[in-house]
Motif scaffolding. Structure first.
Motif, PDB file in Angstrom:
ATOM      1  N   GLU A   1       1.677  12.503   6.782  1.00  0.00           N
ATOM      2  CA  GLU A   1       2.788  11.889   5.914  1.00  0.00           C
ATOM      3  C   GLU A   1       3.347  10.600   6.559  1.00  0.00           C
ATOM      4  O   GLU A   1       3.336  10.463   7.555  1.00  0.00           O
ATOM      5  CB  GLU A   1       4.061  12.970   5.836  1.00  0.00           C
ATOM      6  CG  GLU A   1       3.784  14.239   5.052  1.00  0.00           C
ATOM      7  CD  GLU A   1       5.045  15.098   5.068  1.00  0.00           C
ATOM      8  OE1 GLU A   1       6.121  14.645   5.409  1.00  0.00           O
ATOM      9  OE2 GLU A   1       4.838  16.240   4.412  1.00  0.00           O
ATOM     10  N   ASN A   2       3.835   9.754   5.765  1.00  0.00           N
ATOM     11  CA  ASN A   2       4.196   8.311   5.800  1.00  0.00           C
ATOM     12  C   ASN A   2       3.062   7.711   6.484  1.00  0.00           C
ATOM     13  O   ASN A   2       3.345   6.480   6.872  1.00  0.00           O
ATOM     14  CB  ASN A   2       5.261   8.255   7.138  1.00  0.00           C
ATOM     15  CG  ASN A   2       6.511   9.117   6.677  1.00  0.00           C
ATOM     16  OD1 ASN A   2       7.009   8.960   5.136  1.00  0.00           O
ATOM     17  ND2 ASN A   2       7.017  10.207   7.292  1.00  0.00           N
ATOM     18  N   LYS A   3       1.787   7.825   6.269  1.00  0.00           N
ATOM     19  CA  LYS A   3       0.761   7.024   6.446  1.00  0.00           C
ATOM     20  C   LYS A   3       0.020   6.495   5.252  1.00  0.00           C
ATOM     21  O   LYS A   3       0.239   7.012   4.144  1.00  0.00           O
ATOM     22  CB  LYS A   3      -0.404   7.832   7.236  1.00  0.00           C
ATOM     23  CG  LYS A   3       0.208   8.264   8.634  1.00  0.00           C
ATOM     24  CD  LYS A   3       0.397   6.919   9.655  1.00  0.00           C
ATOM     25  CE  LYS A   3       0.766   7.380  11.094  1.00  0.00           C
ATOM     26  NZ  LYS A   3       0.789   6.234  11.969  1.00  0.00           N
ATOM     27  N   PRO A   4      -0.774   5.321   5.237  1.00  0.00           N
ATOM     28  CA  PRO A   4      -1.403   4.850   4.069  1.00  0.00           C
ATOM     29  C   PRO A   4      -2.217   5.711   3.489  1.00  0.00           C
ATOM     30  O   PRO A   4      -3.042   6.673   3.948  1.00  0.00           O
ATOM     31  CB  PRO A   4      -1.881   3.427   4.717  1.00  0.00           C
ATOM     32  CG  PRO A   4      -1.150   3.314   5.571  1.00  0.00           C
ATOM     33  CD  PRO A   4      -0.877   4.632   6.448  1.00  0.00           C
ATOM     34  N   PHE A   5      -2.134   5.853   2.164  1.00  0.00           N
ATOM     35  CA  PHE A   5      -3.026   6.582   1.161  1.00  0.00           C
ATOM     36  C   PHE A   5      -4.283   5.730   0.803  1.00  0.00           C
ATOM     37  O   PHE A   5      -4.186   4.580   0.429  1.00  0.00           O
ATOM     38  CB  PHE A   5      -2.354   7.293  -0.137  1.00  0.00           C
ATOM     39  CG  PHE A   5      -3.382   7.826  -0.995  1.00  0.00           C
ATOM     40  CD1 PHE A   5      -3.797   9.176  -0.956  1.00  0.00           C
ATOM     41  CD2 PHE A   5      -3.897   7.009  -1.933  1.00  0.00           C
ATOM     42  CE1 PHE A   5      -4.501   9.753  -1.734  1.00  0.00           C
ATOM     43  CE2 PHE A   5      -4.756   7.645  -2.787  1.00  0.00           C
ATOM     44  CZ  PHE A   5      -5.083   8.945  -2.889  1.00  0.00           C
ATOM     45  N   THR A   6      -5.482   6.569   0.949  1.00  0.00           N
ATOM     46  CA  THR A   6      -6.659   5.938   0.315  1.00  0.00           C
ATOM     47  C   THR A   6      -7.802   6.857  -0.414  1.00  0.00           C
ATOM     48  O   THR A   6      -7.501   7.987   0.174  1.00  0.00           O
ATOM     49  CB  THR A   6      -7.653   5.294   1.549  1.00  0.00           C
ATOM     50  OG1 THR A   6      -8.299   6.228   2.217  1.00  0.00           O
ATOM     51  CG2 THR A   6      -6.729   4.175   2.217  1.00  0.00           C
TER      52      THR A   6
ATOM     53  N   GLN B   1       0.928  -1.148   0.316  1.00  0.00           N
ATOM     54  CA  GLN B   1      -0.089  -0.207  -0.288  1.00  0.00           C
ATOM     55  C   GLN B   1       0.878   1.201   0.071  1.00  0.00           C
ATOM     56  O   GLN B   1       1.852   1.331   0.736  1.00  0.00           O
ATOM     57  CB  GLN B   1      -0.682   0.138   1.069  1.00  0.00           C
ATOM     58  CG  GLN B   1      -1.931   0.985   1.355  1.00  0.00           C
ATOM     59  CD  GLN B   1      -3.028   0.941   2.539  1.00  0.00           C
ATOM     60  OE1 GLN B   1      -2.538   0.620   3.485  1.00  0.00           O
ATOM     61  NE2 GLN B   1      -4.150   1.401   2.260  1.00  0.00           N
ATOM     62  N   ALA B   2       0.569   2.261  -0.769  1.00  0.00           N
ATOM     63  CA  ALA B   2       1.359   3.482  -1.031  1.00  0.00           C
ATOM     64  C   ALA B   2       1.306   4.462   0.130  1.00  0.00           C
ATOM     65  O   ALA B   2       0.255   4.147   0.795  1.00  0.00           O
ATOM     66  CB  ALA B   2       1.113   4.231  -2.278  1.00  0.00           C
TER      67      ALA B   2
ATOM     68  N   LYS C   1       7.947   4.003  -8.292  1.00  0.00           N
ATOM     69  CA  LYS C   1       9.444   3.583  -7.789  1.00  0.00           C
ATOM     70  C   LYS C   1       9.429   3.617  -6.303  1.00  0.00           C
ATOM     71  O   LYS C   1       9.909   2.815  -5.879  1.00  0.00           O
ATOM     72  CB  LYS C   1      10.397   4.645  -8.534  1.00  0.00           C
ATOM     73  CG  LYS C   1      10.395   4.431 -10.105  1.00  0.00           C
ATOM     74  CD  LYS C   1      11.612   5.410 -10.363  1.00  0.00           C
ATOM     75  CE  LYS C   1      11.853   5.463 -12.220  1.00  0.00           C
ATOM     76  NZ  LYS C   1      12.752   6.225 -12.613  1.00  0.00           N
ATOM     77  N   THR C   2       8.721   4.628  -5.829  1.00  0.00           N
ATOM     78  CA  THR C   2       8.910   4.659  -4.223  1.00  0.00           C
ATOM     79  C   THR C   2       7.627   4.233  -3.674  1.00  0.00           C
ATOM     80  O   THR C   2       7.554   4.128  -2.218  1.00  0.00           O
ATOM     81  CB  THR C   2       9.360   6.309  -3.577  1.00  0.00           C
ATOM     82  OG1 THR C   2       8.366   6.941  -4.182  1.00  0.00           O
ATOM     83  CG2 THR C   2      10.570   6.678  -4.558  1.00  0.00           C
TER      84      THR C   2
END
Length: 243
Positions: free
Chosen positions: A172-177, A136-137, A212-213
């Motif tokens: 920031e640095n938390k999962p995106f939905t 998960q991004a 990529k990231t």
């Protein structure tokens, strides 16, 4: 030749023709009845065959993803359709992998892989989709920009830019939905509209995915518009009542 004999011959001839005509009509009626019966049997047989055909879909994926797919995929919703047939079933199978990738992307899975396997029988057809959602991004950057009269708003007045940024719920640095992303934008706009800026609007909104990231950069630009305040209060009609 005697007249009576001619009449007999003529009578025989006329009678024979009449009998042949009646026999032909009877034969045609019998053939039509048989043809109608055959058509009826073919139609009822086809309907019965279609009614007996069963369709099934299975998902091999994490439980949360399975629930998402069962709730939103067209192929899952079509299982209760009594008019579902083989042609439509094949179309759904071809379209489903694309739908799956689009759905899991709303949960932040942008590199999902989908494989399918089918089992087609005379009275039953099934398909299994194996979904590997990948990682998960996460959100790596958040940019909130403002324009309009809010830039000249006195310090301490609500809503202030610093306050709006502090109350922004995505971190920031938390999962995106996609759901959380849309919810935060609506909340941000609501704060402006309710207090001072009824014409506020989002003029630009982007969620940029870096494959990529495996991260997402969020950017929102809000135009507050002009402030709106209540003017002087004017009351009319008091001349009809004692002050």
């Amino acid at each position: 030749m005697p007249k009576e004999w001619l009449e007999t011959i003529n009578g025989y001839t006329a009678s024979g023709r009449l009998q042949n005509h009646c026999s032909a009509r009877s034969g045609l009626s019998h053939f039509a009845a048989l043809f109608q019966t055959l058509i009826f049997l073919l139609l009822t047989g086809s309907i019965a065959h279609a009614a007996q055909k069963q369709y099934a879909v299975e998902f091999d994926a994490p439980p949360a993803i399975v629930q998402l797919l069962q709730r939103h995929l067209e192929i899952a919703q079509s299982l209760d359709n009594p008019r579902l047939n083989d042609a439509e079933w094949q179309r759904l199978i071809r379209a489903t992998p694309r739908e799956i990738r689009a759905l899991v992307a709303t949960e932040g899975y942008f590199s999902a892989s989908v494989e399918s396997s089918t089992d087609n029988q005379t009275d039953r057809s099934s398909v299994k989709f194996s979904v590997n959602p990948g990682e998960q991004a996460t959100i790596n950057e958040i940019e909130l920009n403002f324009s309009g009269e809010i830039l000249q708003q006195p310090t301490g007045d609500r809503p202030g830019i610093d306050q709006l940024k502090a109350e922004w719920g995505l971190i920031e640095n938390k999962p995106f939905t996609q759901e959380a992303w849309g919810q935060e934008k609506r909340k941000l706009l609501s704060e402006l509209v309710v207090y001072r800026y009824p014409n506020a609007r989002i003029v630009q909104s982007r969620a940029e995915v870096d494959s990529k990231t495996n991260s997402v950069r969020l950017m929102v630009h809000v135009d507050s518009g002009n402030q709106r305040r209540f003017g002087d209060l004017v009351v009319s009609g008091l001349q009809r009542y004692p002050e």
